[in-house]
Design a protein around this motif. Structure first.
Motif, PDB file in Angstrom:
ATOM      1  N   ALA A  33       0.814  -1.218   0.000  1.00  0.00           N
ATOM      2  CA  ALA A  33       0.000   0.000   0.000  1.00  0.00           C
ATOM      3  C   ALA A  33       0.844   1.262   0.000  1.00  0.00           C
ATOM      4  CB  ALA A  33      -0.945  -0.001   1.202  1.00  0.00           C
ATOM      5  N   ALA A  34       1.970   1.255   0.714  1.00  0.00           N
ATOM      6  CA  ALA A  34       2.773   2.475   0.867  1.00  0.00           C
ATOM      7  C   ALA A  34       3.429   2.919  -0.426  1.00  0.00           C
ATOM      8  CB  ALA A  34       3.844   2.260   1.944  1.00  0.00           C
ATOM      9  N   SER A  35       3.420   2.082  -1.453  1.00  0.00           N
ATOM     10  CA  SER A  35       4.061   2.467  -2.710  1.00  0.00           C
ATOM     11  C   SER A  35       3.194   3.387  -3.550  1.00  0.00           C
ATOM     12  CB  SER A  35       4.413   1.216  -3.517  1.00  0.00           C
ATOM     13  OG  SER A  35       3.238   0.499  -3.863  1.00  0.00           O
ATOM     14  N   THR A  36       1.878   3.359  -3.347  1.00  0.00           N
ATOM     15  CA  THR A  36       0.982   4.187  -4.170  1.00  0.00           C
ATOM     16  C   THR A  36      -0.128   4.847  -3.370  1.00  0.00           C
ATOM     17  OG1 THR A  36      -0.360   2.230  -4.682  1.00  0.00           O
ATOM     18  CG2 THR A  36       1.383   2.808  -6.252  1.00  0.00           C
ATOM     19  N   GLU A  37      -0.052   4.818  -2.050  1.00  0.00           N
ATOM     20  CA  GLU A  37      -1.140   5.351  -1.232  1.00  0.00           C
ATOM     21  C   GLU A  37      -0.566   6.159  -0.078  1.00  0.00           C
ATOM     22  OE1 GLU A  37      -5.314   5.709  -0.548  1.00  0.00           O
ATOM     23  OE2 GLU A  37      -4.236   4.727  -2.176  1.00  0.00           O
ATOM     24  N   LYS A  38      -1.141   7.305   0.180  1.00  0.00           N
ATOM     25  CA  LYS A  38      -0.733   8.105   1.326  1.00  0.00           C
ATOM     26  C   LYS A  38      -1.142   7.399   2.606  1.00  0.00           C
ATOM     27  CE  LYS A  38       0.653  11.545   3.855  1.00  0.00           C
ATOM     28  NZ  LYS A  38       2.106  11.718   4.090  1.00  0.00           N
ATOM     29  N   ILE A  39      -0.168   7.186   3.505  1.00  0.00           N
ATOM     30  CA  ILE A  39      -0.399   6.460   4.752  1.00  0.00           C
ATOM     31  C   ILE A  39      -0.375   7.434   5.919  1.00  0.00           C
ATOM     32  CG2 ILE A  39       0.407   4.609   6.245  1.00  0.00           C
ATOM     33  CD1 ILE A  39      -0.499   3.598   3.558  1.00  0.00           C
ATOM     34  N   CYS A  40      -1.379   7.352   6.759  1.00  0.00           N
ATOM     35  CA  CYS A  40      -1.424   8.132   8.003  1.00  0.00           C
ATOM     36  C   CYS A  40      -1.552   7.150   9.154  1.00  0.00           C
ATOM     37  CB  CYS A  40      -2.592   9.112   7.994  1.00  0.00           C
ATOM     38  SG  CYS A  40      -2.707  10.096   9.514  1.00  0.00           S
ATOM     39  N   LEU A  41      -0.418   6.818   9.781  1.00  0.00           N
ATOM     40  CA  LEU A  41      -0.430   5.817  10.842  1.00  0.00           C
ATOM     41  C   LEU A  41      -1.124   6.325  12.097  1.00  0.00           C
ATOM     42  CD1 LEU A  41       3.077   4.126  10.541  1.00  0.00           C
ATOM     43  CD2 LEU A  41       0.870   3.374   9.638  1.00  0.00           C
ATOM     44  N   ARG A  42      -1.072   7.622  12.324  1.00  0.00           N
ATOM     45  CA  ARG A  42      -1.784   8.141  13.500  1.00  0.00           C
ATOM     46  C   ARG A  42      -3.281   7.877  13.397  1.00  0.00           C
ATOM     47  NH1 ARG A  42       1.022  13.181  13.337  1.00  0.00           N
ATOM     48  NH2 ARG A  42      -0.951  14.191  12.809  1.00  0.00           N
ATOM     49  N   LYS A  43      -3.795   7.885  12.175  1.00  0.00           N
ATOM     50  CA  LYS A  43      -5.221   7.635  11.973  1.00  0.00           C
ATOM     51  C   LYS A  43      -5.522   6.134  11.977  1.00  0.00           C
ATOM     52  CE  LYS A  43      -9.049   8.655   8.825  1.00  0.00           C
ATOM     53  NZ  LYS A  43      -9.462   9.354   7.578  1.00  0.00           N
ATOM     54  N   LEU A  44      -4.681   5.339  11.321  1.00  0.00           N
ATOM     55  CA  LEU A  44      -4.911   3.899  11.271  1.00  0.00           C
ATOM     56  C   LEU A  44      -4.675   3.254  12.630  1.00  0.00           C
ATOM     57  CD1 LEU A  44      -3.147   3.140   7.865  1.00  0.00           C
ATOM     58  CD2 LEU A  44      -5.605   3.273   8.293  1.00  0.00           C
TER      59      LEU A  44
END
Length: 1020
Positions: A425-436
């Motif tokens: 997912a991290a290759s093409t999607e903005k990741i927000c770990l604080r939210k997940l």
């Protein structure tokens, strides 16, 4: 202008020489790209351009001689194809889903301006703009007008063409600028010491590593919230809590953030968690249970209805193999595991997680059996849930936030921790770990940037570190009454005594140093700085997501429209796309909100039969613009089996009965596929990549009424026979003493009457340390190794350029032990042969460590004499290291047909040695110019009264592209594919063996001579 510019796209229809004469210019007034093509003066180069086929479908019949007006027809066809491609791209750019394409508003500019300079060996874009793009691109165009040098053939594909790369889920590819920036940064920071040392260089290294950790946290939105450490009451007084989004924002504000451990990749991160998680064995002795579950849910758990509870590892059914491997350390620590379908995890409520933590299973009606059994100590038990944010098989995304939230709310049977796999997912999607908000996160950076390889990270939520450190502080503890010890390395302990069993790990409650053993790869870690800078130049992962979504939707839309002549679909989708029922023309980017940048599918024939993934992959590599795809199960057996409806019992049967293993080419069993084809889009993909892939599938596999009728009739050895007999003349005899090495041409040679094998043919092979036979297609220098056998002296003389001759005694046995030799996936009995000097001679010449091995001919002959081949067809007797049968035959007539085809393509002609036959024959050419050996059932050697049976046609691989004299690679296999392809195989030549009725003759030897007249019985 747009039509002419498309010439750069069609790398398969113009030569390298033609590309060199192309001049790219940029108009500063209009900011547009102009292409000026000089007049071709070389007639040979022009002929190569003009003799390309106009047909949109590859022919399955024998090619005909070119007509005089072929050049004019090809020129018109070429121009029409260019116009069609240009119109398709303009339509895409003007569509709704084309809006996010290309990074046009990013600091770096429109991708079509810089893609060719960054990837000179990949296919080049058509410089067009959409109606949505109103930005002045003049500055961008000028910024990206660096000279695009034509890559030398050695840097292109093996066929010399520019390539298409569609395997970004396997690995991203680094840009030329990124590699240069990493190199420049390495030069600037040349003096870096081990961070475990003291001094200015070591301090500089340690400081730089901490800076990169901060960049990782920023990149994944994994820093602590702005109000972390404050009382929550202060926040409540400042804002009114209402909507769920506002509640989530409050949680993010108070998030403790994450710590970073650098690893070698995602797999290493998963291994660390599996080995150091605080598993609870419930006081039971031995490993975790391995019972069977009901229904279609895979369960491996011990129900513990009394006493202490065990930890449970739960992972999703669509997890990567590296996730599934976590169950081994978990069970070794006394925990148990269970595998759940992704739909079950998505719909699971806290009570369901409580039931799983208690060891409950599904009823037969797939309804979860709830539990009320609890004990006083259940809250101390730690459970772990692992699942991917995006499935690497078909790109299906999960509602990770909801799943994590429900798991964390389950507290009746223990505490649930979550590990989120974001490698894909991290290759093409903005990741927000604080939210997940997972407890642990694993990532590999080469999947995002393409470089550096061998660097990943494990991110640990600061409030969850105890679940790992509690285990790490107990390097020696008991499991089921037995001591369990953990490895420790440099930098992970406070003190260790070498002569006494005394060691203490890093005990700092704030540090994860005890999980890191040895010195980290600090130079590769520091190169990540250049990676993050480049990502900012294209607008970050938000822009990457827009770009890849537009291309994925374009690809799916066009694949859905592919139909055979009878209106049957050509493509069967898997994952989320298989359930999508929207009309083709109404689908937009919103359709991919829960779908990643991968598309998994299989190709169908007009009768609904599956095309094997190996056939698709092989032909994609041979396409005029070679295509890099991924085929198989992509290290995700669960998602693969679910998509293909393969039960686990069936998968086990495939392994035991058919030898089906991960990564092989056994793509269809009993008419059903065992894997799939995957197209994956990345940050550097362009529309032309998708267009070439779709066009390849359409031109190669789309059937019309004509080729559908011919499909089952061409290139197939039938069963019925007739009385027609062809007279053959034996023109050449070749013996190959060492497999994949040079041929020994002889005028007269001994043949075994019982087997048909030529004496010493393929009796030797060069093998690597694992026993795998080396092959000419991978080591072209093997072709220049020339063996020569002296039958009287019983010696093998081996020569090679610039090497002293090597003499090997054929009767000398140094009593090496028997071993399994693997030849093209088949196991053969053999033993190493010769002294250390023999292996050194071959190793030095090839530049790779190898050994000479000899087939166990005595064992093979005994097997042949005592095994009933008809009763046991799977017990195929092998006399040497041959692939399928003892003899391989080819006709000069077939070579003439192939060379006609190669001349039409402007390629070099080939001789019989390219195909490594034992026997070459000549016969009268048939009027239909087909390969005559296709129609033979038996061949008789009259003076010896020996009848050879045709066992099948020889399926060819890329080995036929290698010139056995020079080692250079050509396009032979590609030429054969145009008229010798049949259901996944490209055939050329036939296999022979002695008919069983002749195997009881006392005199086992006979001699064949060049010029012998043979007779062949034809098929009706």
């Amino acid at each position: 202008m747009a039509v002419v510019s498309c010439m750069f796209l069609l790398s398969g229809t113009i030569t390298v020489a033609a590309i060199r004469q192309t001049i790219w210019k940029v108009s500063s007034k209009h900011g547009s790209l102009l292409l000026q093509q000089q007049q071709q003066k070389n007639d040979t180069t022009t002929d190569r351009v003009q003799t390309k086929k106009c047909s949109r479908h590859q022919s399955t019949t024998t090619p005909q001689v070119a007509q005089p007006n072929k050049k004019l027809i090809s020129r018109k066809c070429h121009s029409a194809e260019i116009q069609s491609i240009t119109e398709r791209k303009q339509k895409f750019l003007n569509s709704k889903h084309g809006i996010g394409y290309g990074y046009s508003s990013s600091p770096r500019g429109y991708i079509d301006w810089w893609r060719s300079a960054e990837f000179p060996t990949l296919i080049r874009p058509i410089p067009l703009h959409s109606k949505h793009d109103d930005k002045d691109t003049t500055a961008t165009a000028v910024y990206n007008t660096t000279t695009i040098a034509t890559p030398p053939p050695s840097l292109c594909s093996e066929t010399g063409s520019l390539e298409v790369y569609l395997d970004y889920a396997g690995s991203a590819i680094p840009t030329k600028s990124l590699l240069q920036a990493i190199h420049d940064d390495s030069i600037q920071y040349q003096i870096l010491a081990n961070p475990h040392s003291n001094g200015p260089s070591a301090s500089r290294t340690a400081e730089a590593i901490q800076q990169v950790k901060k960049q990782v946290l920023d990149f994944l939105d994994a820093n602590a919230g702005p109000r972390y450490g404050f009382s929550r009451d202060e926040k409540i007084n400042e804002m009114q809590i209402g909507a769920e989004e506002e509640e989530e924002e409050i949680e993010e504000d108070y998030h403790p953030g994450y710590d970073v451990i650098f690893t070698s990749g995602t797999t290493h991160a998963l291994q660390i968690v599996a080995q150091h998680f605080d598993w609870d064995n419930g006081g039971a002795a031995g490993d975790g249970g391995a019972g069977d579950g009901g229904g279609d849910i895979l369960i491996r758990t011990d129900r513990n209805d009394g006493g202490e509870k065990k930890s449970v590892l739960v992972y999703s059914h669509n997890s990567h193999t590296s996730v599934i491997g976590m169950r081994e350390p978990a069970m070794q620590s006394g925990a148990c595991f269970r595998c759940e379908k992704m739909d079950n995890l998505a719909n699971a409520q806290p009570k369901d997680f409580d039931a799983w933590g208690n060891g409950d299973v599904f009823d037969t009606d797939d309804t979860l059996a709830t539990t009320t059994t609890t004990t006083d100590n259940t809250t101390a038990v730690k459970h772990l849930l692992v699942f991917p944010f995006e499935c690497n098989f078909g790109g299906t995304k999960s509602d990770a936030r909801s799943i994590i939230k429900n798991a964390r709310a389950a507290t009746k049977t223990g505490t649930w921790y979550t590990l989120l796999d974001i490698a894909k997912a991290a290759s093409t999607e903005k990741i927000c770990l604080r939210k997940l908000d997972p407890d642990f996160v694993c990532v590999s950076f080469y999947k995002i940037f393409g470089a550096p390889t061998g660097i990943g990270a494990l991110l640990v939520k600061r409030s969850s570190k105890g679940s790992l450190l509690n285990s790490s502080t107990r390097l020696l503890h008991e499991i089921g009454g037995k001591e369990k010890r953990q490895y420790f390395g440099g930098g992970s302990v406070d003190i260790v005594l070498p002569g006494r069993d005394f060691v203490r790990p890093r005990l700092s409650p704030y540090s994860l140093d005890s999980l890191v053993h040895g010195t980290v790869n600090f130079r590769s870690i520091l190169s990540l700085r250049s990676c993050f800078q480049e990502m900012e130049q294209i607008g970050g992962l938000e822009e990457v997501s827009k770009h890849t979504r537009s291309l994925v939707l374009e690809c799916v839309l066009r694949l859905r429209k592919l139909r055979h002549y009878n209106d049957r679909p050509m493509v069967e989708f898997y994952g989320s796309w298989s359930n999508h029922r929207k009309d083709h023309d109404t689908m937009d980017v919103s359709c991919v909100s829960f779908q990643g940048s991968s598309i998994a599918f299989n190709v169908l024939r007009s009768d609904g039969a599956y095309v094997g993934y190996n056939e698709v992959s092989k032909l994609a590599a041979l396409y005029k613009t070679p295509i890099q795809l991924r085929t198989g199960c992509f290290c995700n057996p669960g998602a693969c089996h679910e998509a293909l409806n393969i039960a686990e019992d069936d998968a086990e049967d495939y392994y035991r009965k058919s030898g089906k293993v991960c990564g092989d080419h056994l793509d269809v069993i009993d008419g059903m596929p065992t894997g799939a084809v995957r197209i994956s889009i990345g940050k550097d993909s362009i529309w032309e990549d998708v267009d070439v892939a779709v066009s390849f599938l359409e031109r190669t596999f789309k059937e019309n009424r004509l080729n559908a009728r011919k499909l089952d009739k061409s290139n197939i050895v039938g069963k019925s026979q007739c009385s027609i007999v062809d007279n053959l003349r034996l023109t050449n005899i070749y013996v190959f003493p060492i497999k994949s090495c040079g041929a020994m041409e002889v005028n007269r040679w001994e043949m075994n009457r019982n087997t048909g094998n030529l004496l010493y043919d393929r009796e030797f092979a060069l093998v690597d340390a694992s026993g795998m036979a080396l092959r000419l297609c991978r080591y072209p220098k093997m072709g220049s190794i020339r063996p020569l056998i002296d039958l009287e002296k019983k010696t093998l003389l081996v020569t090679a350029p610039e090497c002293q001759p090597l003499l090997i005694n054929l009767d000398a046995d140094l009593h090496h032990p028997m071993m399994d030799i693997k030849v093209c996936g088949n196991k053969c009995d053999g033993k190493l042969w010769g002294s250390y000097a023999v292996s050194s001679w071959f190793s030095d010449y090839l530049g790779v460590r190898c050994w000479l091995a000899r087939a166990n001919t005595n064992a093979q002959k005994r097997l042949l004499n005592h095994v009933d081949a008809e009763a046991h067809p799977q017990a195929k007797a092998r006399v040497g290291f041959e692939n399928e049968s003892p003899l391989l035959l080819l006709s000069t007539n077939s070579l003439d047909i192939l060379n006609d085809q190669l001349r039409l393509r402007g390629s070099h002609e080939v001789n019989a040695k390219f195909f490594r036959p034992n026997l070459v024959v000549e016969t009268k050419m048939a009027s239909d110019r087909t390969n005559p050996e296709d129609h033979w059932s038996t061949i008789t050697i009259p003076r010896s009264v020996i009848e050879l049976e045709v066992t099948g046609q020889c399926a060819r691989c890329s080995m036929v592209d290698v010139d056995p004299e020079s080692g250079m690679k050509g396009k032979t296999l590609s030429a054969l594919a145009e008229y010798r392809r049949n259901k996944g195989q490209i055939t050329f030549g036939i296999f022979l063996k002695v008919k069983a009725k002749h195997q009881d003759i006392d005199d086992s030897s006979l001699w064949i001579e060049r010029g012998d007249v043979l007779s062949a019985k034809r098929l009706c």
